[in-house]
Design a protein around this motif. Sequence first.
Motif, PDB file in Angstrom:
ATOM      1  N   LEU A 114      31.247  91.728 129.427  1.00 50.41           N
ATOM      2  CA  LEU A 114      30.557  90.440 129.424  1.00 50.41           C
ATOM      3  C   LEU A 114      29.152  90.559 130.006  1.00 50.41           C
ATOM      4  CD1 LEU A 114      33.330  87.887 130.407  1.00 50.41           C
ATOM      5  CD2 LEU A 114      32.047  87.957 128.257  1.00 50.41           C
ATOM      6  N   ALA A 115      29.004  91.403 131.029  1.00 52.73           N
ATOM      7  CA  ALA A 115      27.670  91.611 131.592  1.00 52.73           C
ATOM      8  C   ALA A 115      26.741  92.218 130.549  1.00 52.73           C
ATOM      9  CB  ALA A 115      27.750  92.502 132.827  1.00 52.73           C
ATOM     10  N   LEU A 116      27.243  93.178 129.782  1.00 51.01           N
ATOM     11  CA  LEU A 116      26.391  93.774 128.748  1.00 51.01           C
ATOM     12  C   LEU A 116      26.051  92.752 127.670  1.00 51.01           C
ATOM     13  CD1 LEU A 116      27.881  97.364 128.352  1.00 51.01           C
ATOM     14  CD2 LEU A 116      25.864  96.636 129.655  1.00 51.01           C
ATOM     15  N   GLN A 117      26.978  91.863 127.333  1.00 44.94           N
ATOM     16  CA  GLN A 117      26.653  90.782 126.402  1.00 44.94           C
ATOM     17  C   GLN A 117      25.573  89.879 126.989  1.00 44.94           C
ATOM     18  OE1 GLN A 117      29.912  88.576 124.627  1.00 44.94           O
ATOM     19  NE2 GLN A 117      31.252  90.356 124.739  1.00 44.94           N
ATOM     20  N   ALA A 118      25.689  89.589 128.292  1.00 49.11           N
ATOM     21  CA  ALA A 118      24.666  88.769 128.942  1.00 49.11           C
ATOM     22  C   ALA A 118      23.318  89.468 128.919  1.00 49.11           C
ATOM     23  CB  ALA A 118      25.089  88.449 130.373  1.00 49.11           C
ATOM     24  N   CYS A 119      23.316  90.769 129.159  1.00 48.69           N
ATOM     25  CA  CYS A 119      22.059  91.527 129.108  1.00 48.69           C
ATOM     26  C   CYS A 119      21.418  91.427 127.722  1.00 48.69           C
ATOM     27  CB  CYS A 119      22.307  92.992 129.455  1.00 48.69           C
ATOM     28  SG  CYS A 119      22.704  93.310 131.184  1.00 48.69           S
ATOM     29  N   ARG A 120      22.231  91.552 126.687  1.00 46.31           N
ATOM     30  CA  ARG A 120      21.699  91.452 125.315  1.00 46.31           C
ATOM     31  C   ARG A 120      21.113  90.065 125.054  1.00 46.31           C
ATOM     32  NH1 ARG A 120      26.406  94.721 124.350  1.00 46.31           N
ATOM     33  NH2 ARG A 120      25.804  96.745 123.440  1.00 46.31           N
ATOM     34  N   ALA A 121      21.868  89.038 125.440  1.00 46.31           N
ATOM     35  CA  ALA A 121      21.392  87.672 125.211  1.00 46.31           C
ATOM     36  C   ALA A 121      20.120  87.390 126.004  1.00 46.31           C
ATOM     37  CB  ALA A 121      22.485  86.679 125.581  1.00 46.31           C
ATOM     38  N   ASN A 122      20.066  87.865 127.234  1.00 47.22           N
ATOM     39  CA  ASN A 122      18.896  87.610 128.073  1.00 47.22           C
ATOM     40  C   ASN A 122      17.693  88.439 127.639  1.00 47.22           C
ATOM     41  OD1 ASN A 122      20.049  85.627 129.744  1.00 47.22           O
ATOM     42  ND2 ASN A 122      21.072  87.196 130.976  1.00 47.22           N
ATOM     43  N   ALA A 123      17.940  89.641 127.133  1.00 48.70           N
ATOM     44  CA  ALA A 123      16.836  90.441 126.590  1.00 48.70           C
ATOM     45  C   ALA A 123      16.212  89.720 125.395  1.00 48.70           C
ATOM     46  CB  ALA A 123      17.336  91.823 126.198  1.00 48.70           C
ATOM     47  N   GLU A 124      17.069  89.181 124.523  1.00 44.77           N
ATOM     48  CA  GLU A 124      16.560  88.435 123.367  1.00 44.77           C
ATOM     49  C   GLU A 124      15.801  87.191 123.822  1.00 44.77           C
ATOM     50  OE1 GLU A 124      18.221  86.232 119.308  1.00 44.77           O
ATOM     51  OE2 GLU A 124      19.611  87.357 120.609  1.00 44.77           O
ATOM     52  N   LEU A 125      16.327  86.511 124.831  1.00 43.16           N
ATOM     53  CA  LEU A 125      15.677  85.306 125.343  1.00 43.16           C
ATOM     54  C   LEU A 125      14.273  85.600 125.858  1.00 43.16           C
ATOM     55  CD1 LEU A 125      16.207  82.263 125.989  1.00 43.16           C
ATOM     56  CD2 LEU A 125      17.073  83.015 128.225  1.00 43.16           C
ATOM     57  N   ASN A 126      14.070  86.807 126.393  1.00 44.88           N
ATOM     58  CA  ASN A 126      12.781  87.184 126.978  1.00 44.88           C
ATOM     59  C   ASN A 126      11.936  88.068 126.079  1.00 44.88           C
ATOM     60  OD1 ASN A 126      12.658  86.238 130.022  1.00 44.88           O
ATOM     61  ND2 ASN A 126      14.780  86.829 129.610  1.00 44.88           N
ATOM     62  N   GLY A 127      12.426  88.323 124.861  1.00 44.75           N
ATOM     63  CA  GLY A 127      11.628  89.053 123.890  1.00 44.75           C
ATOM     64  C   GLY A 127      11.422  90.517 124.205  1.00 44.75           C
ATOM     65  N   VAL A 128      12.439  91.168 124.803  1.00 48.68           N
ATOM     66  CA  VAL A 128      12.332  92.596 125.083  1.00 48.68           C
ATOM     67  C   VAL A 128      13.517  93.332 124.461  1.00 48.68           C
ATOM     68  CG1 VAL A 128      11.084  92.207 127.238  1.00 48.68           C
ATOM     69  CG2 VAL A 128      13.575  92.485 127.289  1.00 48.68           C
ATOM     70  N   GLU A 129      13.371  94.648 124.317  1.00 46.75           N
ATOM     71  CA  GLU A 129      14.441  95.484 123.797  1.00 46.75           C
ATOM     72  C   GLU A 129      14.967  96.387 124.912  1.00 46.75           C
ATOM     73  OE1 GLU A 129      13.555  97.651 120.298  1.00 46.75           O
ATOM     74  OE2 GLU A 129      12.982  95.878 119.125  1.00 46.75           O
ATOM     75  N   LEU A 130      16.286  96.424 125.048  1.00 48.27           N
ATOM     76  CA  LEU A 130      16.942  97.304 126.002  1.00 48.27           C
ATOM     77  C   LEU A 130      17.921  98.192 125.256  1.00 48.27           C
ATOM     78  CD1 LEU A 130      17.947  94.675 128.743  1.00 48.27           C
ATOM     79  CD2 LEU A 130      15.844  96.036 128.656  1.00 48.27           C
ATOM     80  N   SER A 131      18.331  99.284 125.895  1.00 43.59           N
ATOM     81  CA  SER A 131      19.493 100.048 125.466  1.00 43.59           C
ATOM     82  C   SER A 131      20.628  99.721 126.434  1.00 43.59           C
ATOM     83  CB  SER A 131      19.190 101.546 125.475  1.00 43.59           C
ATOM     84  OG  SER A 131      18.120 101.840 124.596  1.00 43.59           O
ATOM     85  N   TYR A 132      21.850 100.105 126.066  1.00 44.74           N
ATOM     86  CA  TYR A 132      23.010  99.656 126.842  1.00 44.74           C
ATOM     87  C   TYR A 132      23.982 100.803 127.065  1.00 44.74           C
ATOM     88  CZ  TYR A 132      20.926  95.281 125.511  1.00 44.74           C
ATOM     89  OH  TYR A 132      20.018  94.274 125.327  1.00 44.74           O
ATOM     90  N   SER A 133      24.635 100.774 128.233  1.00 44.34           N
ATOM     91  CA  SER A 133      25.614 101.794 128.586  1.00 44.34           C
ATOM     92  C   SER A 133      26.716 101.157 129.418  1.00 44.34           C
ATOM     93  CB  SER A 133      24.953 102.921 129.394  1.00 44.34           C
ATOM     94  OG  SER A 133      25.926 103.813 129.907  1.00 44.34           O
ATOM     95  N   ALA A 134      27.958 101.574 129.160  1.00 46.64           N
ATOM     96  CA  ALA A 134      29.100 101.079 129.936  1.00 46.64           C
ATOM     97  C   ALA A 134      29.559 102.085 130.978  1.00 46.64           C
ATOM     98  CB  ALA A 134      30.257 100.735 129.006  1.00 46.64           C
ATOM     99  N   ASP A 135      28.941 103.262 131.028  1.00 46.95           N
ATOM    100  CA  ASP A 135      29.410 104.311 131.947  1.00 46.95           C
ATOM    101  C   ASP A 135      28.233 105.147 132.422  1.00 46.95           C
ATOM    102  OD1 ASP A 135      30.645 106.332 133.353  1.00 46.95           O
ATOM    103  OD2 ASP A 135      32.108 106.804 131.793  1.00 46.95           O
ATOM    104  N   PHE A 136      27.848 104.920 133.660  1.00 48.94           N
ATOM    105  CA  PHE A 136      26.721 105.650 134.250  1.00 48.94           C
ATOM    106  C   PHE A 136      26.937 107.162 134.200  1.00 48.94           C
ATOM    107  CE2 PHE A 136      24.913 107.514 138.209  1.00 48.94           C
ATOM    108  CZ  PHE A 136      23.572 107.252 137.986  1.00 48.94           C
ATOM    109  N   PHE A 137      28.177 107.597 134.398  1.00 51.35           N
ATOM    110  CA  PHE A 137      28.431 109.025 134.540  1.00 51.35           C
ATOM    111  C   PHE A 137      28.457 109.774 133.215  1.00 51.35           C
ATOM    112  CE2 PHE A 137      29.984 107.079 138.432  1.00 51.35           C
ATOM    113  CZ  PHE A 137      29.281 107.830 139.365  1.00 51.35           C
ATOM    114  N   THR A 138      28.373 109.058 132.103  1.00 48.55           N
ATOM    115  CA  THR A 138      28.204 109.725 130.817  1.00 48.55           C
ATOM    116  C   THR A 138      26.731 109.877 130.457  1.00 48.55           C
ATOM    117  OG1 THR A 138      28.299 107.674 129.531  1.00 48.55           O
ATOM    118  CG2 THR A 138      30.402 108.798 129.994  1.00 48.55           C
ATOM    119  N   GLU A 139      25.857 109.294 131.246  1.00 51.38           N
ATOM    120  CA  GLU A 139      24.425 109.394 130.985  1.00 51.38           C
ATOM    121  C   GLU A 139      23.887 110.748 131.441  1.00 51.38           C
ATOM    122  OE1 GLU A 139      22.499 107.168 129.357  1.00 51.38           O
ATOM    123  OE2 GLU A 139      24.343 106.040 129.007  1.00 51.38           O
ATOM    124  N   ALA A 140      22.928 111.260 130.695  1.00 49.87           N
ATOM    125  CA  ALA A 140      22.302 112.537 131.052  1.00 49.87           C
ATOM    126  C   ALA A 140      21.327 112.350 132.212  1.00 49.87           C
ATOM    127  CB  ALA A 140      21.563 113.103 129.842  1.00 49.87           C
TER     128      ALA A 140
END
Length: 218
Positions: free
Chosen positions: A115-141
């Motif tokens: 739900l937080a990631l959905q909120a991030c997507r909705a809020n990014a659109e509301l503010n006119g910016v593009e983000l990438s998304y991840s559900a697991d910090f430890f899979t990130e390089a």
Amino acid sequence: MTPPHELQAALNRLLGDARLAATPLPGTELQLWLIDAANMDRAFSPEETRRILEEPPYWCFCWASGLILARWLAEHPHWVHGKRVLDFGAGSGVAAIAAAKAGALEVVACDLDPLALQACRANAELNGVELSYSADFFTEADRFDLIIVADVLYDRANLPLLDQFLSRGRQALVADSRVRDFRHRLYSRLAVLEACTWPDLAEPAEFCQVSLYHAQRA
């Protein structure tokens, strides 16, 4: 403006009459889909309180530390301009959105809560910016210039994460209003700033004092 359907439905499962509203954040040029302040003026039933405690809707508030971090990045864009940034425990996405607005090359909003990631997507659109998304910090390089963090140290069990942030980023910038005996050999305090959670939860004054800490990989 119509609230995002899935987020509104999730909030209604917790608080039947609660509404999301596109809410301007004080001291910023940002707005977020947050719980309408009018919903905070009534007492919650025992059942509503139980549901909130079991499944806290962190994503529909802008917590004080997140607000301070967003303001800091807007006022000091050199922290993120042209850099790769990951927002750990992104919640509403406020810090990630501020980083994108300040000219970051890439911003990843990272949160375990779908739900937080959905909120991030909705809020990014509301503010006119593009983000990438991840559900697991430890899979990130290990590829980020900066890890930004707000409001994740409310549970002292999360303190070991302070070391983990530097396993994925060269630097870390942490905003916190909860830990009063913050001591870590790699982190130094940059500033103490004041803000309240939005909408205002009438939290104790001590939780409106937000410290910003910086660490750099040795």
